[in-house]
Design a protein around this motif. Structure first.
Motif, PDB file in Angstrom:
ATOM      1  N   ALA A  96       0.846  -1.204   0.000  1.00  0.00           N
ATOM      2  CA  ALA A  96       0.000   0.000   0.000  1.00  0.00           C
ATOM      3  C   ALA A  96       0.872   1.241   0.000  1.00  0.00           C
ATOM      4  O   ALA A  96       1.826   1.349   0.785  1.00  0.00           O
ATOM      5  CB  ALA A  96      -0.909  -0.003   1.217  1.00  0.00           C
ATOM      6  N   MET A 116      -3.285  -3.682  -6.168  1.00  0.00           N
ATOM      7  CA  MET A 116      -3.972  -3.542  -4.894  1.00  0.00           C
ATOM      8  C   MET A 116      -5.038  -4.639  -4.837  1.00  0.00           C
ATOM      9  O   MET A 116      -6.109  -4.472  -5.422  1.00  0.00           O
ATOM     10  CB  MET A 116      -4.593  -2.169  -4.723  1.00  0.00           C
ATOM     11  N   THR A 166      -7.317   1.315  -2.826  1.00  0.00           N
ATOM     12  CA  THR A 166      -6.849   0.831  -1.522  1.00  0.00           C
ATOM     13  C   THR A 166      -7.873   1.132  -0.442  1.00  0.00           C
ATOM     14  O   THR A 166      -8.226   0.283   0.371  1.00  0.00           O
ATOM     15  CB  THR A 166      -5.503   1.482  -1.174  1.00  0.00           C
ATOM     16  N   GLY A 170      -9.351  -2.471  -1.203  1.00  0.00           N
ATOM     17  CA  GLY A 170      -8.189  -3.052  -0.508  1.00  0.00           C
ATOM     18  C   GLY A 170      -8.475  -3.207   0.971  1.00  0.00           C
ATOM     19  O   GLY A 170      -8.314  -4.283   1.548  1.00  0.00           O
ATOM     20  N   SER A 171      -8.954  -2.128   1.571  1.00  0.00           N
ATOM     21  CA  SER A 171      -9.313  -2.136   3.000  1.00  0.00           C
ATOM     22  C   SER A 171     -10.744  -2.603   3.226  1.00  0.00           C
ATOM     23  O   SER A 171     -11.118  -2.956   4.350  1.00  0.00           O
ATOM     24  CB  SER A 171      -9.138  -0.734   3.589  1.00  0.00           C
TER      25      SER A 171
END
Ligand SMILES: NC(=O)C1=CN([C@@H]2O[C@H](COP(=O)(O)OP(=O)(O)OC[C@H]3O[C@@H](n4cnc5c(N)ncnc54)[C@H](OP(=O)(O)O)[C@@H]3O)[C@@H](O)[C@H]2O)C=CC1
Ligand SMILES: O=C(O)[C@@H]1CCC=N1
Length: 266
Positions: A96, A116, A166, A170-171
């Motif tokens: 990241a 990602m 992200t 991603g999160s």
């Protein structure tokens, strides 16, 4: 094709599990280095991957190397391997915030690809965004895209989109796990057993997501198909809107996106 992971943590394990489960690679084609010997032993036991504390034992065999260490460990990890990575080895970074420009100051010859992903790649349901570096050919992009498409969905984007990716996907599994845990608490609060509540919550989110992806209908349209006039759902949604759940989710993605941008500047 041989693939190796530098860093054997949560993201690397998710990818290893996914690429082996769909038989994209065999265990003898998968290498991983973690600097904890016990973690290496665990990954070998669980997946049959060729695990070693010292990546120099396998780097020259690799067609693809995946950088899967934390951002704060990236410089030391990269400096320890860069001289041993073949010029034609595709370098994938899932780190990241670490930009292609930074990566290409180390990997001057190699094709570098920034990805990602997210941890649902472990169960073939990942969402990955791919940004190609200046030395990455269209074929390199297709190779990387095929790997991440094999463990979920993948999309090639400009690198400028990766911070937002992200923050969102991603999160995103982290946000969803909080929601599943909270919905399960709600089930327990209503008198349902914990495991039943977790299953009800998780399958409801899975089913709703599948409806969005497979029907192509807008989430608001699908929501309206649940909210019977004067019924239970609109009573619940009313509370969600009163409590600001929508704004909270937008703020969460914004915070994670901004963190990714900040990490890219450090
Ligand atoms: N987890 C996720 O959902 C996602 C993570 N990512 C990215 O993936 C990367 C890894 O994240 P994650 O897997 O969660 O982190 P983890 O901490 O779980 O895994 C990193 C592993 O690498 C080890 N390590 C550190 N330095 C080295 C080194 N020089 N050589 C070999 N191993 C080393 C760490 O050991 P130790 O703990 O002892 O330091 C740790 O076991 C991060 O950059 C993250 O931004 C991207 C998308 C999703
Ligand atoms: O939390 C993190 O920093 C990593 C990157 C995206 C998901 N996990």
């Amino acid at each position: 094709m041989n693939i190796g992971f530098i860093g054997g943590g949560a993201m690397a394990e998710a990818m290893i599990g996914g690429i082996l489960a769909n038989k994209l690679f065999t265990p003898d084609e998968v290498y991983v280095s973690d600097h904890k010997i016990k973690r290496c032993e665990q990954l070998h036991t669980l997946y049959g991957a060729q695990a070693a504390v010292n990546a120099s034992t396998f780097l020259e065999k690799l067609d693809i190397v995946v950088l899967a260490i934390k951002p704060q460990a990236a410089q030391a990890a990269i400096e320890s391997i860069v001289k041993l990575v073949n010029a034609d080895t595709i370098v994938i970074s899932v780190i990241a915030g670490l930009t292609l420009k930074s990566l290409e100051t180390y990997f001057v010859q190699q094709p570098v690809v920034r990805v990602m992903p997210n941890t649902p790649v472990a169960v073939g349901a990942g969402m990955s965004a791919i940004a190609l570096g200046k030395n990455a050919s269209e074929q390199n992009g297709k190779t990387v895209e095929s790997i991440f498409n094999a463990v979920g969905k993948a999309v090639i984007l400009q690198e400028s989109a990766i911070d937002a990716v992200t923050g969102l996907s991603g999160s995103g599994p982290g946000y969803v796990f909080v929601m599943i845990d909270a919905l399960a608490d709600a089930g327990v609060n209503a008198g349902l057993p914990r495991q039943t509540s977790i299953m009800l919550a998780a399958q409801t989110l899975l089913g709703a997501a599948k409806m969005v992806l497979e029907t192509g209908e807008h989430p608001a349209v699908l929501r309206d198909k649940v909210t019977s006039p004067g019924g239970t759902t609109i009573a619940g949604i009313h509370v969600l809107e009163q409590k600001g759940v929508r704004a909270a989710l937008i703020d969460a993605v914004e915070a994670a996106t901004n963190k990714s941008k900040a990490m890219g500047k450090s």
